[in-house]
Enzyme design. Structure first.
Site, PDB file in Angstrom:
ATOM      1  N   LYS A 136     -10.762  35.008 -36.548  1.00  0.00           N
ATOM      2  CA  LYS A 136      -9.531  35.010 -37.298  1.00  0.00           C
ATOM      3  C   LYS A 136      -9.257  35.839 -38.456  1.00  0.00           C
ATOM      4  O   LYS A 136      -8.445  36.143 -38.844  1.00  0.00           O
ATOM      5  CB  LYS A 136      -9.423  33.461 -37.696  1.00  0.00           C
ATOM      6  CG  LYS A 136      -8.147  32.956 -38.680  1.00  0.00           C
ATOM      7  CD  LYS A 136      -8.300  31.661 -39.258  1.00  0.00           C
ATOM      8  CE  LYS A 136      -6.970  31.508 -40.154  1.00  0.00           C
ATOM      9  NZ  LYS A 136      -6.741  30.295 -40.541  1.00  0.00           N
ATOM     10  N   HIS A 274       1.026  38.952   8.151  1.00  0.00           N
ATOM     11  CA  HIS A 274       2.382  38.449   7.240  1.00  0.00           C
ATOM     12  C   HIS A 274       2.201  37.049   7.134  1.00  0.00           C
ATOM     13  O   HIS A 274       3.413  36.651   7.139  1.00  0.00           O
ATOM     14  CB  HIS A 274       3.883  39.345   7.589  1.00  0.00           C
ATOM     15  CG  HIS A 274       3.771  40.720   7.987  1.00  0.00           C
ATOM     16  ND1 HIS A 274       3.526  41.710   6.909  1.00  0.00           N
ATOM     17  CD2 HIS A 274       3.982  41.450   8.995  1.00  0.00           C
ATOM     18  CE1 HIS A 274       3.689  42.999   7.186  1.00  0.00           C
ATOM     19  NE2 HIS A 274       3.874  42.723   8.380  1.00  0.00           N
TER      20      HIS A 274
END
Length: 514
Positions: A136, A274
């Site tokens: 932070k 596919h």
């Protein structure tokens, strides 16, 4: 005043070298427990946490760094006079560098015999708290959670006397990703522990396995992430022995093929293109299974993916070598088989532990615009003894074997799905059509073109909405059908079957795959 660094690591990779670099650039080091011991044994002087806080470690080490003299030194802003005044008033010394990695929670819960008590004890509290405080305050504090970043930080400290803001910000972002992933694992473990299946917050975490050249198309960026708790039977866990890098489409197709292969205990080969199988073969040997898979559709297999659930031997490899294939996955390759197949430099050869094929993740996830769909995997256990024959004619023993084979295959074909098969191979596949009779026509056309209709049975992944599919199948010689049943017009299909002398089996289980 000397700059301060706080070091507390479970993973001590590279930490001794980095600590020495900190000393040479004017830092004093605060450390704890095992880290302090390791540093001092290497001749690196440290301050103990208790020397800073005035409190000893307590409660078996659960409480040691959770103290204002630590977190004040991490969170205090150097650009606010009120913060500086507070630090001076309370004797808080700023901490400029934090090096922390966390208790091995992931490694702990990955153990087969882990106990709940052991898992809970390996939830780190102080470590994430220090990391988050330091991250932070990245405007002033450099925070490291990954040994891979030690060298860059050491270099900046050595050459510039401090790290750049850009470096501190990037490291802070990495810290929050790290702690978020850590918390996600804890949340997942505890959620599973209490049997919560649909939590109000879905917390997921994955690790980057591979950056991909592109996605489905060359203009789409893509990457491959692996589950933080890896699944043994998965394309993510497969070991690549040879060939060029996997592509996005390779990974999706390989995953689809592996899902099919796990249906079979006997020697089996799956050929896939596919996201749909173009041929599935089973037999007494893997060579014969390959022959059946190839013969099922010798045109579509070109450029496809093969998964075999037995070691690839020389004879099978020599046959595979004749084709252009993208990937071959198997439990192993005989040395002479590998030599033959690896002659093709781009062919990807991969091995996988098939003994864990029944290991499944709890759910599968699909992204949609603005959200995520989550569902159980379609791994329901079915037994032919529970199926219902709804026609006058009963299937023969051979037809039942073929129906069971076709039913395993059809659940992995895109809906609307129709599979024609005999007892050892698929012979016609109709996939992804907008109406079911269209899929029936495609599957039958394929089988007829290859002269494989004799003895073929038909499987449908969902019910027939009316009798037209059965009528069409009957006109082309089908004598046995398997489908879920459940249509309000089931009777039409049953009557059409009875009229044509077809045996029809209802499974009462649907297998849509969108």
């Amino acid at each position: 005043m000397k700059k301060r660094a706080l070091i507390s690591v479970s993973d001590k990779t590279g930490i001794l070298e980095f600590a020495k670099e900190l000393l040479t650039t004017g830092f004093e080091i605060i450390s704890t427990g095992g880290t302090k011991k390791a540093l001092e044994e290497a001749g690196i002087a440290t301050l103990g946490i208790e020397e800073v806080t005035g409190f000893p470690e307590m409660m078996d080490g659960r409480v040691k760094t959770l103290h204002p003299l630590i977190h004040g030194g991490l969170l205090g802003r150097r650009d606010l006079q009120t913060h500086l005044d507070a630090m001076a008033e309370h004797g808080i010394t700023p901490i400029d560098v934090v090096v922390v990695n966390l208790y091995p929670f992931k490694e702990t819960i990955s153990k087969i015999d882990v106990t709940e008590a052991d898992a809970i004890e390996n939830i780190d509290i102080g470590g994430p708290s220090m990391l988050r405080s330091a991250a932070k305050n990245f405007a002033a504090v450099t925070v490291l959670v990954d040994p891979a970043d030690y060298q860059q930080v050491a270099m900046e400290l050595k050459t510039e006397g401090e790290t750049t803001l850009a470096t501190r910000k990037a490291l802070a972002a990495k810290v929050f990703r790290h702690t978020a992933a850590y918390d996600a694992l804890i949340a997942g473990y505890l959620t599973e522990l209490v049997d919560e299946t649909q939590p109000e917050k879905l917390t997921l975490t994955y690790d980057l396995k591979q950056s991909l050249r592109y996605g489905e198309n060359s203009h789409q960026k893509a990457a491959f992430y692996q589950d933080a708790l890896p699944v043994t039977y998965s394309i993510a866990a497969a070991k690549q022995l040879h060939g060029k890098e996997l592509s996005y489409n390779n990974i999706k197709d390989a995953d689809a093929a592996l899902r099919i292969a796990r249906e079979f205990d006997e020697p089996a080969v799956v050929a896939l293109k596919h996201m749909n199988p173009c041929g599935i073969g089973t037999a007494a040997t893997i060579e014969e299974a390959y022959d059946f898979a190839y013969d099922a559709d010798p045109v579509s297999i070109f450029g496809g993916i093969l998964v075999a659930n037995r070691e690839i031997d020389l004879a099978t490899a020599e046959k595979m070598h004749k084709l252009f294939l993208e990937i071959i996955i198997a439990p192993a390759f005989a040395p002479e088989a590998f030599e033959v197949l690896s002659a093709k430099k781009n062919l990807r050869l991969m091995t996988l532990d098939f003994s864990e094929k029944n290991q499944t993740t709890a759910s599968e996830k699909v992204s949609v615009l603005g959200g995520l769909l989550v569902q159980d995997q379609d791994v329901i256990k079915e037994t032919p003894q529970a199926w219902q024959v709804v026609t006058k004619r009963q299937p023969t023993a051979e037809e039942l074997t073929a129906l069971a084979f076709a039913w395993k295959a059809v659940k992995h074909v895109k809906s609307n799905a129709i599979v024609l098969a005999n007892h050892h191979q698929t012979v016609g596949i109709g996939a992804g059509q907008m109406n079911r009779v269209g899929s029936v026509k495609i599957a039958i056309q394929q089988a007829e073109a290859a002269d494989k209709m004799a003895g073929a049975v038909l499987a449908s992944d969902a019910f027939f909405p009316m009798g037209d599919s059965v009528t069409y199948a009957a006109e082309h010689g089908i004598k046995a059908i398997i489908q879920p049943g459940g249509s309000i017009k089931d009777q039409q299909s049953i009557e059409a079957a009875d009229e044509a002398g077809i045996a029809m089996v209802f499974t009462d289980v649907r297998h849509f795959r969108h």
